[in-house]
Design an enzyme around this catalytic site. Structure first.
Site, mmCIF file in Angstrom:
data_model
loop_
_atom_site.group_PDB
_atom_site.id
_atom_site.type_symbol
_atom_site.label_atom_id
_atom_site.label_comp_id
_atom_site.label_asym_id
_atom_site.label_seq_id
_atom_site.Cartn_x
_atom_site.Cartn_y
_atom_site.Cartn_z
ATOM 1 C CG HIS A 1 33.914 18.194 -12.315
ATOM 2 N ND1 HIS A 1 33.597 18.581 -13.606
ATOM 3 C CD2 HIS A 1 33.763 19.309 -11.544
ATOM 4 C CE1 HIS A 1 33.273 19.872 -13.608
ATOM 5 N NE2 HIS A 1 33.368 20.338 -12.381
ATOM 6 C CB CYS B 123 29.991 15.386 -18.174
ATOM 7 S SG CYS B 123 31.476 14.970 -17.269
HETATM 8 N N1 ARG Z 1 34.853 21.584 -19.962
HETATM 9 C C1 ARG Z 1 34.030 21.362 -18.809
HETATM 10 C C2 ARG Z 1 34.692 21.952 -17.587
HETATM 11 O O1 ARG Z 1 35.889 21.859 -17.483
HETATM 12 C C3 ARG Z 1 33.758 19.917 -18.636
HETATM 13 C C4 ARG Z 1 32.810 19.611 -17.535
HETATM 14 C C5 ARG Z 1 32.565 18.144 -17.366
HETATM 15 N N2 ARG Z 1 31.475 17.899 -16.527
HETATM 16 C C6 ARG Z 1 31.457 17.039 -15.494
HETATM 17 N N3 ARG Z 1 30.342 16.844 -14.869
HETATM 18 N N4 ARG Z 1 32.547 16.454 -15.083
HETATM 19 O O2 ARG Z 1 34.050 22.491 -16.725
#
Ligand code: ARG
Length: 284
Positions: free
Chosen positions: A173, A267
């Site tokens: 991300h 996050c």
């Molecule tokens: N386990 C989640 C996923 O893979 C983690 C998300 C993390 N969020 C972020 N904004 N990077 O989607």
């Protein structure tokens, strides 16, 4: 010998968070998630409560959304929407495991009187991949949000969207590879991006803080800045020093349990940017 503000100012912000009541790691959709590794949900809640208390102690207003049983990743509220100038772009998740979170977040905004809402056609994972600076909306693609979603966001917000290609699966991300600190000031880990995207970042942000792989790996870029205080994992000692040199006040947190899902402070924190006419508006 630089143009950075000599005095940094904290701006009051509005955040949305989701308590990790049902947090666990039962599936793996990024390289950090290992369902064989035990997760301590109580500890996750306690660490998250500390982050919540920290935001509030810095004077920020934090709203809460109810967690849904069976959706352990809902704690990562940054993935719930992108809100700029009071306009709410909803999300559409890449993975079926998270699909129901999108409508729940959109409903939260609808129920609170937001009228300019977009239920998106293309896959976008909210502020996980969309980060607003004063002038642009930076947008990640490569693992989650689709390039078509970038065009959709540009049309909806009427802001220039800068598409950036992520190439390292550890930084799946945008908010794991880049932080908006204030206005058009950012920090990032260059190697998380394609060569062309690195060149775009150098062109737009020649004074950005460049962060080491070691600091990026401990989620040092998954940080929340209010223009003065920057909340980030305490293990990212190099970034802490770089931030202090620029006049920011880094504050270390321990969100070790939530790292097991592949996320940290940013996050867990969605920024609600209300209308530019309202007092709560903050560029970036
Ligand atoms: N386990 C989640 C996923 O893979 C983690 C998300 C993390 N969020 C972020 N904004 N990077 O989607």
């Amino acid at each position: 010998m630089n143009d950075f503000p000599q005095v940094r100012t904290a701006r009051p912000r509005r955040y949305l968070m989701c308590r990790p009541t049902y947090f666990e790691v039962t599936y793996s959709i990024n390289p950090w998630m290992d369902p064989a590794q035990p997760v301590d949900t109580d500890l996750a809640v306690a660490q998250w409560e500390q982050l919540l208390a920290l935001h509030r102690s810095l004077g920020h207003q934090v709203e809460l959304i109810d967690p849904l049983p069976g959706y352990p990743d809902m704690v990562y509220a940054a993935n719930g929407a992108t809100v700029v100038d009071g306009r709410v772009l909803g999300v559409r998740f890449r993975n079926a495991e998270r699909a129901a979170e999108g409508p729940a977040y959109l409903e939260w905004f609808r129920a609170r009187g937001y009228r300019e809402l977009c239920d998106p056609v293309h896959v976008n994972e909210g502020e996980g991949d969309f980060l607003a600076t004063a002038g642009w909306l930076l947008a990640g693609t490569g693992f989650r949000s689709s390039p078509e979603a970038h065009a959709e966001a540009q049309e909806f917000f009427g802001r220039p969207v800068i598409s950036l290609e992520l190439v390292d699966p550890r930084f799946y991300h945008l908010d794991t590879a880049l932080t908006v600190l204030d206005g058009d000031e950012i920090m990032y880990y260059p190697e998380a991006f394609s060569a062309g995207s690195q060149a775009v970042l150098r062109r737009l942000f020649p004074d950005a803080i460049l962060v080491s792989e070691a600091d990026a790996e401990v989620f040092g870029l998954n940080a929340v800045s209010d223009g003065l205080h920057v909340i980030l994992p305490e293990a990212a000692s190099g970034v802490m020093r770089q931030l202090r040199e620029r006049g920011f006040r880094p504050i270390g947190t321990d969100l070790s349990e939530l790292l097991k899902g592949g996320g940290s402070a940013k996050c867990c924190t969605l920024v609600i940017r209300d209308s530019s006419r309202g007092a709560a508006y903050i560029a970036g």
